[in-house]
Design a protein around this motif. Structure first.
Motif, PDB file in Angstrom:
ATOM      1  N   GLN A 135       7.047 -14.159  -0.570  1.00 21.28           N
ATOM      2  CA  GLN A 135       7.609 -13.312  -1.621  1.00 21.28           C
ATOM      3  C   GLN A 135       6.530 -12.933  -2.633  1.00 21.28           C
ATOM      4  OE1 GLN A 135      10.958 -14.986  -3.697  1.00 21.28           O
ATOM      5  NE2 GLN A 135      11.406 -13.090  -4.761  1.00 21.28           N
ATOM      6  N   GLU A 136       5.672 -13.876  -2.981  1.00 24.46           N
ATOM      7  CA  GLU A 136       4.587 -13.589  -3.912  1.00 24.46           C
ATOM      8  C   GLU A 136       3.574 -12.623  -3.294  1.00 24.46           C
ATOM      9  OE1 GLU A 136       4.472 -17.736  -6.463  1.00 24.46           O
ATOM     10  OE2 GLU A 136       3.435 -17.627  -4.522  1.00 24.46           O
ATOM     11  N   ARG A 137       3.286 -12.805  -2.001  1.00 28.13           N
ATOM     12  CA  ARG A 137       2.364 -11.897  -1.300  1.00 28.13           C
ATOM     13  C   ARG A 137       2.910 -10.475  -1.289  1.00 28.13           C
ATOM     14  NH1 ARG A 137       1.585 -16.091   3.158  1.00 28.13           N
ATOM     15  NH2 ARG A 137      -0.352 -17.074   2.529  1.00 28.13           N
ATOM     16  N   VAL A 138       4.168 -10.347  -0.920  1.00 29.10           N
ATOM     17  CA  VAL A 138       4.780  -9.016  -0.859  1.00 29.10           C
ATOM     18  C   VAL A 138       4.847  -8.406  -2.256  1.00 29.10           C
ATOM     19  CG1 VAL A 138       6.912  -7.770  -0.335  1.00 29.10           C
ATOM     20  CG2 VAL A 138       6.043  -9.478   1.264  1.00 29.10           C
ATOM     21  N   GLY A 139       5.191  -9.205  -3.246  1.00 29.54           N
ATOM     22  CA  GLY A 139       5.239  -8.707  -4.620  1.00 29.54           C
ATOM     23  C   GLY A 139       3.894  -8.198  -5.085  1.00 29.54           C
ATOM     24  N   LYS A 140       2.832  -8.935  -4.766  1.00 27.95           N
ATOM     25  CA  LYS A 140       1.485  -8.511  -5.139  1.00 27.95           C
ATOM     26  C   LYS A 140       1.105  -7.220  -4.410  1.00 27.95           C
ATOM     27  CE  LYS A 140      -1.946 -11.450  -5.904  1.00 27.95           C
ATOM     28  NZ  LYS A 140      -3.026 -12.437  -5.658  1.00 27.95           N
ATOM     29  N   ALA A 141       1.457  -7.130  -3.126  1.00 24.31           N
ATOM     30  CA  ALA A 141       1.168  -5.923  -2.351  1.00 24.31           C
ATOM     31  C   ALA A 141       1.916  -4.715  -2.924  1.00 24.31           C
ATOM     32  CB  ALA A 141       1.540  -6.130  -0.888  1.00 24.31           C
ATOM     33  N   MET A 142       3.161  -4.908  -3.310  1.00 20.64           N
ATOM     34  CA  MET A 142       3.944  -3.811  -3.880  1.00 20.64           C
ATOM     35  C   MET A 142       3.367  -3.365  -5.218  1.00 20.64           C
ATOM     36  SD  MET A 142       6.047  -3.124  -1.567  1.00 20.64           S
ATOM     37  CE  MET A 142       7.347  -2.137  -2.223  1.00 20.64           C
ATOM     38  N   ASP A 143       2.900  -4.303  -6.027  1.00 19.61           N
ATOM     39  CA  ASP A 143       2.268  -3.956  -7.297  1.00 19.61           C
ATOM     40  C   ASP A 143       1.005  -3.132  -7.074  1.00 19.61           C
ATOM     41  OD1 ASP A 143       4.225  -5.282  -8.715  1.00 19.61           O
ATOM     42  OD2 ASP A 143       3.038  -7.132  -8.942  1.00 19.61           O
ATOM     43  N   LEU A 144       0.192  -3.531  -6.089  1.00 16.88           N
ATOM     44  CA  LEU A 144      -1.028  -2.785  -5.780  1.00 16.88           C
ATOM     45  C   LEU A 144      -0.704  -1.394  -5.246  1.00 16.88           C
ATOM     46  CD1 LEU A 144      -3.138  -5.629  -4.134  1.00 16.88           C
ATOM     47  CD2 LEU A 144      -3.542  -4.535  -6.357  1.00 16.88           C
ATOM     48  N   LEU A 145       0.316  -1.314  -4.399  1.00 17.63           N
ATOM     49  CA  LEU A 145       0.732  -0.020  -3.853  1.00 17.63           C
ATOM     50  C   LEU A 145       1.220   0.906  -4.961  1.00 17.63           C
ATOM     51  CD1 LEU A 145       1.269   1.707  -1.313  1.00 17.63           C
ATOM     52  CD2 LEU A 145       3.552   0.687  -1.252  1.00 17.63           C
ATOM     53  N   ARG A 146       2.023   0.376  -5.872  1.00 17.73           N
ATOM     54  CA  ARG A 146       2.529   1.164  -6.994  1.00 17.73           C
ATOM     55  C   ARG A 146       1.374   1.698  -7.847  1.00 17.73           C
ATOM     56  NH1 ARG A 146       5.473  -2.271 -11.025  1.00 17.73           N
ATOM     57  NH2 ARG A 146       6.077  -3.129  -9.040  1.00 17.73           N
ATOM     58  N   ALA A 147       0.420   0.836  -8.135  1.00 17.79           N
ATOM     59  CA  ALA A 147      -0.728   1.248  -8.947  1.00 17.79           C
ATOM     60  C   ALA A 147      -1.569   2.303  -8.236  1.00 17.79           C
ATOM     61  CB  ALA A 147      -1.584   0.029  -9.283  1.00 17.79           C
ATOM     62  N   GLY A 148      -1.705   2.171  -6.932  1.00 21.60           N
ATOM     63  CA  GLY A 148      -2.504   3.126  -6.173  1.00 21.60           C
ATOM     64  C   GLY A 148      -1.829   4.468  -5.992  1.00 21.60           C
ATOM     65  N   LEU A 149      -0.516   4.470  -5.835  1.00 23.59           N
ATOM     66  CA  LEU A 149       0.207   5.719  -5.596  1.00 23.59           C
ATOM     67  C   LEU A 149       0.617   6.450  -6.872  1.00 23.59           C
ATOM     68  CD1 LEU A 149       2.568   4.847  -2.621  1.00 23.59           C
ATOM     69  CD2 LEU A 149       0.533   6.271  -2.596  1.00 23.59           C
ATOM     70  N   ALA A 150       0.612   5.775  -7.996  1.00 24.35           N
ATOM     71  CA  ALA A 150       1.090   6.379  -9.241  1.00 24.35           C
ATOM     72  C   ALA A 150       0.385   7.695  -9.577  1.00 24.35           C
ATOM     73  CB  ALA A 150       0.970   5.388 -10.389  1.00 24.35           C
ATOM     74  N   PRO A 151      -0.932   7.792  -9.538  1.00 22.58           N
ATOM     75  CA  PRO A 151      -1.584   9.065  -9.874  1.00 22.58           C
ATOM     76  C   PRO A 151      -1.178  10.200  -8.927  1.00 22.58           C
ATOM     77  CG  PRO A 151      -3.200   7.301  -9.864  1.00 22.58           C
ATOM     78  CD  PRO A 151      -1.931   6.734  -9.311  1.00 22.58           C
ATOM     79  N   PHE A 152      -1.059   9.882  -7.635  1.00 16.61           N
ATOM     80  CA  PHE A 152      -0.656  10.897  -6.652  1.00 16.61           C
ATOM     81  C   PHE A 152       0.758  11.404  -6.933  1.00 16.61           C
ATOM     82  CE2 PHE A 152       1.658  11.742  -2.692  1.00 16.61           C
ATOM     83  CZ  PHE A 152       0.935  12.815  -2.216  1.00 16.61           C
ATOM     84  N   VAL A 153       1.675  10.487  -7.168  1.00 18.82           N
ATOM     85  CA  VAL A 153       3.070  10.864  -7.421  1.00 18.82           C
ATOM     86  C   VAL A 153       3.184  11.653  -8.728  1.00 18.82           C
ATOM     87  CG1 VAL A 153       5.376   9.944  -7.895  1.00 18.82           C
ATOM     88  CG2 VAL A 153       3.989   8.966  -6.061  1.00 18.82           C
ATOM     89  N   GLU A 154       2.459  11.240  -9.747  1.00 20.36           N
ATOM     90  CA  GLU A 154       2.485  11.964 -11.021  1.00 20.36           C
ATOM     91  C   GLU A 154       1.990  13.395 -10.852  1.00 20.36           C
ATOM     92  OE1 GLU A 154       0.240   9.633 -13.754  1.00 20.36           O
ATOM     93  OE2 GLU A 154       1.793   8.088 -13.893  1.00 20.36           O
TER      94      GLU A 154
END
Length: 51
Positions: free
Chosen positions: A6-25
């Protein structure tokens, strides 16, 4: 102490969110500024929602 899945997936999701945020914006800004209404401009972001 070992890291849980759960911690691994949570960390991966946080990294994905941070990486995709500029593109989505950029995509939202592009579509919300009315550019998507112009002929030939990509508007695929909202095509399914208007449906």
């Amino acid at each position: 102490m070992a890291i849980t899945n759960q911690e691994r997936v949570g960390k991966a999701m946080d990294l994905l969110r941070a990486g995709l945020a500029p593109f989505v914006e950029r995509k939202f800004a592009y579509c919300l500024c009315g550019i998507a209404d112009r002929e030939g401009a990509p508007g695929a972001l909202f095509d399914e929602a208007e449906g």
